[in-house]
Design a protein around this motif. Structure first.
Motif, PDB file in Angstrom:
ATOM      1  N   GLU A 144      17.261  61.664  28.305  1.00  0.00           N
ATOM      2  CA  GLU A 144      17.014  62.249  26.996  1.00  0.00           C
ATOM      3  C   GLU A 144      15.647  62.928  26.945  1.00  0.00           C
ATOM      4  OE1 GLU A 144      19.420  62.737  25.407  1.00  0.00           O
ATOM      5  OE2 GLU A 144      20.744  61.037  25.161  1.00  0.00           O
ATOM      6  N   SER A 150      22.773  63.929  29.996  1.00  0.00           N
ATOM      7  CA  SER A 150      22.254  63.664  28.654  1.00  0.00           C
ATOM      8  C   SER A 150      23.419  63.698  27.670  1.00  0.00           C
ATOM      9  CB  SER A 150      21.218  64.717  28.265  1.00  0.00           C
ATOM     10  OG  SER A 150      21.836  66.000  28.195  1.00  0.00           O
ATOM     11  N   ARG A 151      23.150  63.338  26.433  1.00  0.00           N
ATOM     12  CA  ARG A 151      24.182  63.496  25.409  1.00  0.00           C
ATOM     13  C   ARG A 151      24.623  64.953  25.315  1.00  0.00           C
ATOM     14  NH1 ARG A 151      21.136  59.241  23.508  1.00  0.00           N
ATOM     15  NH2 ARG A 151      22.284  57.483  22.574  1.00  0.00           N
ATOM     16  N   PHE A 164      21.362  57.669  30.238  1.00  0.00           N
ATOM     17  CA  PHE A 164      21.190  59.023  29.730  1.00  0.00           C
ATOM     18  C   PHE A 164      19.763  59.523  29.969  1.00  0.00           C
ATOM     19  CE2 PHE A 164      24.428  58.053  26.102  1.00  0.00           C
ATOM     20  CZ  PHE A 164      25.463  58.057  27.021  1.00  0.00           C
ATOM     21  N   ASN A 176      22.182  54.015  24.844  1.00  0.00           N
ATOM     22  CA  ASN A 176      21.640  55.116  25.647  1.00  0.00           C
ATOM     23  C   ASN A 176      22.277  55.206  27.026  1.00  0.00           C
ATOM     24  OD1 ASN A 176      20.564  52.876  26.870  1.00  0.00           O
ATOM     25  ND2 ASN A 176      18.425  53.535  26.752  1.00  0.00           N
TER      26      ASN A 176
END
Length: 210
Positions: free
Chosen positions: A162, A183-184, A160, A203
């Motif tokens: 972030e 990303s999330r 990810f 992650n």
């Protein structure tokens, strides 16, 4: 600028630029992506993958894949039938799933290109360290949705991107075959748009309920 290859939105902004290529960020889904002009030709891309040493007998590689497999299996009913999408030159995740009692077909555009497996439907789809390579992630994502039955699971592993990541020194961008970074927020956008639920593990793992 090139529209977002995941959601199709216009209006991307420059996110980062280095000596090799530039990176754009989508204002709608937050995908960070490399414009197509910088993508490797297919023969050069495959040559890079041919260097991978994904040995199914390697305990360290198996431990790495368990980051995705363990939380995915915890959500599956006994005997669920799945697809390992992007199985690579040494299919390992599919073997591990079968060892746990989950029969798993494989597909890979370079190493297992039998498209007949894409005409079936599955209880789950696993995609490990592959989404970052997709030149057209929107097309692949819609394929995932079509392949998985309602109530099934889509399990994705990719590092990810972030807010606290220093992109200029982030190792994950340095592979020339990595052209899409999630990303999330990106995965939450997909879940919201397509009526899915999404859970995160660490992650690098996102688990979508169809």
């Amino acid at each position: 600028m090139q529209p977002c290859p995941l959601c199709g939105a216009d209006g991307a902004s420059l996110f980062h630029e280095d000596k090799r290529r530039c990176y754009l960020r989508c204002p709608q889904c937050a995908l960070v992506y490399v414009p197509a002009v910088y993508h490797l030709a297919p023969d050069r891309e495959k040559a890079r993958y041919d260097l991978h040493r994904n040995d199914p007998a390697d305990p360290a590689y198996r431990a790495f894949l368990r980051r995705l497999m363990d939380p995915l299996v915890a959500r599956l009913p006994p005997g669920a039938y799945g697809l390992d999408y992007g199985s690579g030159p040494g299919p390992t995740l599919s073997r591990m799933l079968e060892e746990r009692g989950y029969p798993t077909a494989i597909y890979d555009a370079f190493y297992a290109p039998d498209t007949s497996v894409l005409a079936r439907h599955y209880d789950f789809l696993a995609c490990s360290e592959t989404m970052e390579h997709f030149a057209r992630p929107g097309r692949e994502w819609h394929r995932f949705l079509a392949l998985v039955r309602p109530g099934g699971w889509i399990g994705i592993m990719t590092q990810f991107l972030e807010m606290d990541v220093d992109f200029s020194s982030w190792y994950y961008k340095n592979d020339d075959t990595h052209v899409a970074f999630y990303s999330r927020a990106t995965f939450r956008f997909l879940a919201r748009r397509d009526g899915l639920t999404v859970d995160f593990e660490g992650n690098s793992v996102a688990l979508f309920r169809r």
